[in-house]
Scaffold this motif. Structure first.
Motif, PDB file in Angstrom:
ATOM      1  N   GLY A 182      40.383  41.349  45.979  1.00 25.80           N
ATOM      2  CA  GLY A 182      39.980  42.397  45.034  1.00 25.80           C
ATOM      3  C   GLY A 182      38.484  42.495  44.780  1.00 25.80           C
ATOM      4  O   GLY A 182      38.055  43.207  43.878  1.00 25.80           O
ATOM      5  N   ASN A 183      37.695  41.765  45.587  1.00 23.60           N
ATOM      6  CA  ASN A 183      36.248  41.881  45.456  1.00 23.60           C
ATOM      7  C   ASN A 183      35.738  43.039  46.313  1.00 23.60           C
ATOM      8  O   ASN A 183      36.392  43.452  47.269  1.00 23.60           O
ATOM      9  N   PHE A 219      33.742  48.336  42.453  1.00 20.39           N
ATOM     10  CA  PHE A 219      34.551  47.161  42.116  1.00 20.39           C
ATOM     11  C   PHE A 219      35.723  47.435  41.154  1.00 20.39           C
ATOM     12  O   PHE A 219      36.863  47.061  41.449  1.00 20.39           O
ATOM     13  N   ALA A 225      39.513  46.543  42.319  1.00 17.00           N
ATOM     14  CA  ALA A 225      40.177  45.397  41.691  1.00 17.00           C
ATOM     15  C   ALA A 225      41.491  45.827  41.043  1.00 17.00           C
ATOM     16  O   ALA A 225      42.438  45.045  40.962  1.00 17.00           O
ATOM     17  N   THR A 271      38.026  33.954  43.789  1.00 16.78           N
ATOM     18  CA  THR A 271      38.536  34.438  42.509  1.00 16.78           C
ATOM     19  C   THR A 271      38.071  33.493  41.405  1.00 16.78           C
ATOM     20  O   THR A 271      37.738  32.337  41.667  1.00 16.78           O
ATOM     21  N   LYS A 298      41.389  36.212  38.885  1.00 14.06           N
ATOM     22  CA  LYS A 298      40.758  37.526  38.873  1.00 14.06           C
ATOM     23  C   LYS A 298      39.654  37.581  39.920  1.00 14.06           C
ATOM     24  O   LYS A 298      38.966  36.577  40.141  1.00 14.06           O
ATOM     25  N   PRO A 299      39.460  38.740  40.560  1.00  8.40           N
ATOM     26  CA  PRO A 299      38.355  38.848  41.523  1.00  8.40           C
ATOM     27  C   PRO A 299      37.018  38.656  40.827  1.00  8.40           C
ATOM     28  O   PRO A 299      36.900  38.807  39.606  1.00  8.40           O
TER      29      PRO A 299
END
Ligand code: NAD
Length: 497
Positions: A181-182, A68, A72, A481, A152-153
């Motif tokens: 971004g996950n 991750f 990310a 997110t 943010k993820p």
């Protein structure tokens, strides 16, 4: 023999043994077990699939968790390039995947080609997510304080995909979470482990997705228990992207809720079509035939009930029956076939039960009902009483009810007399009347002069009531997110204490 299939399968000479994707490696199940994936039309076993358990899922979650931070942090250009590569690979593999969907899920070529074109568009659109604004500036009342709302993820997202629109929905399950971004663990349906799961892994792997960012873990029919236990109990899994039946969705929502985790739900539908007195009759019939029977009625958005103004009812029925009667379910591998078989024996039994219960309560079958193996021909029912389950519940097959109505408000009330609320269509020459009535129909998606079935990748796809609450298109970014506040004080602040 698997639990999804009651007729004994034959083993095809060409059946392939697949591996699953964990930490960028194609691996067998930890204990080496496999299960048979069979072709619903021929009953031949066309693939052997890893029958995973807790050890495999644990490894997939751990590797997704480790992958991750780097994923990310990866720059927008690099992430975008992977999605664009994936779209190109999908296009390149189109002919092979059309055949694969026919073999694994009985999907005839018109819907298979649609799914590929749809998923290619989805990947190209998701490629742009990395360049969308990642937040906004929020005005602060405090002098010198600069406040930002930043997206943010989440971390690890678990995707659970269905078998029915296998390729399109397999990609929909992973595209937005990954693009945000996950990292992911994808658990595809046991009825389509290849087309709703392993194919996503193959394509993203070839496209250059870093190891561990997308893991695909398959399990045998009847063995979801230990897999789901880990996916729902692991503190590393932050959210779920689920597409499937309302019954499973409700159970999984309760499970996610107990852990205070979010779950995106795209569930079943019982989608009405209203044909108003001023509608174009031929176009309404064309639309109804497509919307009721495409993919043999195994799409969440298929039209299940057609409410026709009494002044058009008889003429509509004559034309609609003739068109429905001309469609025969057949071999999905033949490019000329328009609709294929149902997915498995349980699906055939469910459709048969729905029809039989309605007939036993006084309904009339005007067309269809013939079944050859898992092939069920389009079936039209009228005079279905309200106490027949099929009057308001999804049986997920090529069966549609037709009812006359006299008053538009009455038609809207009848359209809303179901627990579902996915999609609806209204056919009328008066577009604004259609829009106004559409506003009264409880559905996440209303189409004036279009079929209940549609859905481009960029629309806010989703339902209300028992059809779920997720929204796809760019709205999916909100689901996958967190919105975090970041403040910067540009000068020393004065405090009351
Ligand atoms: P399903 O609910 O039986 O299975 C969906 C997924 O859930 C599969 O991967 C299955 O293995 C998994 N699952 C089942 N029990 C589970 C458990 N206890 N724990 C964890 N996972 C579990 O649905 P299905 O038969 O695969 O799909 C058909 C249904 O999905 C229909 O009702 C259809 O309307 C709906 N659907 C909705 C949409 C939409 O976008 N709204 C799209 C496609 C299908």
């Amino acid at each position: 023999m698997t639990t999804r299939q009651m007729t004994a399968p034959r083993h095809s000479a060409e059946s392939r043994t697949y591996r699953q994707l964990i930490a960028g490696q194609w691996v067998a199940a930890d204990d080496g077990r496999t299960f048979d994936d069979f072709d619903p039309y021929t009953s031949e076993v066309f693939a052997r699939i890893p029958a995973s358990g807790a050890a495999d899922v644990q490894r997939a979650i751990d590797t997704a968790h480790q992958a991750f931070p780097a994923w990310a942090a990866m720059g927008a250009r690099a992430r975008q390039a992977i999605f664009l590569n994936a779209a190109n690979i999908l296009e390149r593999r189109a002919d092979e995947l059309v055949l694969l969907m026919a073999k694994e899920t009985g999907c005839a070529s018109p819907f298979a080609r649609f799914q590929i074109q749809w998923a290619t568009g989805l990947l190209r659109q998701a490629a742009g997510y990395s360049y969308l604004p990642g937040g906004e500036i929020v005005a602060s009342d405090m002098p010198g304080v600069f406040a930002m709302a930043v997206r943010k993820p989440l971390g690890v997202v678990c995707g659970i995909s269905p078998w029915n629109g296998s390729l399109a929905l397999g990609f929909r399950t992973v595209a937005a979470p990954l693009a945000c971004g996950n990292t992911m663990v994808l658990k595809p349906s046991e009825d389509a482990p290849v087309c709703a799961g392993l194919v996503m892994g193959e394509i993203f792997h070839e496209a250059g997705l870093p190891p561990g960012v997308l893991n695909v873990v398959t399990h045998a029919p009847g063995e979801v228990g230990p897999v789901a236990d880990l996916l729902f109990e692991s503190p590393h899994v932050r959210a779920y992207n689920f597409t499937g039946s309302s019954r499973t969705g409700a159970a999984l929502a309760a499970r996610a809720g107990q852990q205070l985790k979010r779950i995106a739900l795209e569930l079943g539908g019982y989608n009405p079509m209203l044909v108003l007195a001023d509608a174009d009759l031929d176009y309404s019939v064309d639309t109804a035939v497509f919307a009721a029977f495409f993919h043999q009625g195994q799409i969440c958005m298929n039209t299940r009930k057609i409410l026709v103004h009494r002044s058009l009812y008889d003429a509509f029925l004559v034309r609609f029956m003739a068109r429905a009667e001309a469609i025969r379910a057949g071999d999905p591998s033949d490019p000329a076939t328009r609709i294929g078989p149902l997915i498995n024996d349980q699906a055939v039994a469910k459709v048969k039960q729905g029809i039989d219960e309605a007939l036993a309560r006084g309904a009339r079958r005007l067309v269809g009902g013939s079944m050859r193996g898992r092939c069920v021909d389009p079936t039209v029912l009228v005079d279905v009483p309200a106490d027949a389950p099929i009057h308001s519940e999804e049986v997920f097959g090529p069966v549609v009810l037709v009812e006359p109505f006299d008053d538009e408000q009455e038609a809207v009330a009848r359209a809303n007399a179901t627990a579902y609320g996915l999609s609806a269509s209204i056919m009328t020459a008066d577009v604004w009347r259609g829009v106004s009535l559409g506003g009264q129909v409880q559905a996440g998606m209303v189409n004036v002069n279009g079929p209940t079935m549609g859905g481009e990748p960029q629309i806010p796809f989703g339902g209300v009531k028992d059809s779920g609450w997720a929204r796809f298109g760019r709205w999916a970014i909100d689901m996958f997110t967190d919105l975090n506040l970041v403040t910067v004080s540009q000068a020393r602040r004065q405090y009351p204490l």
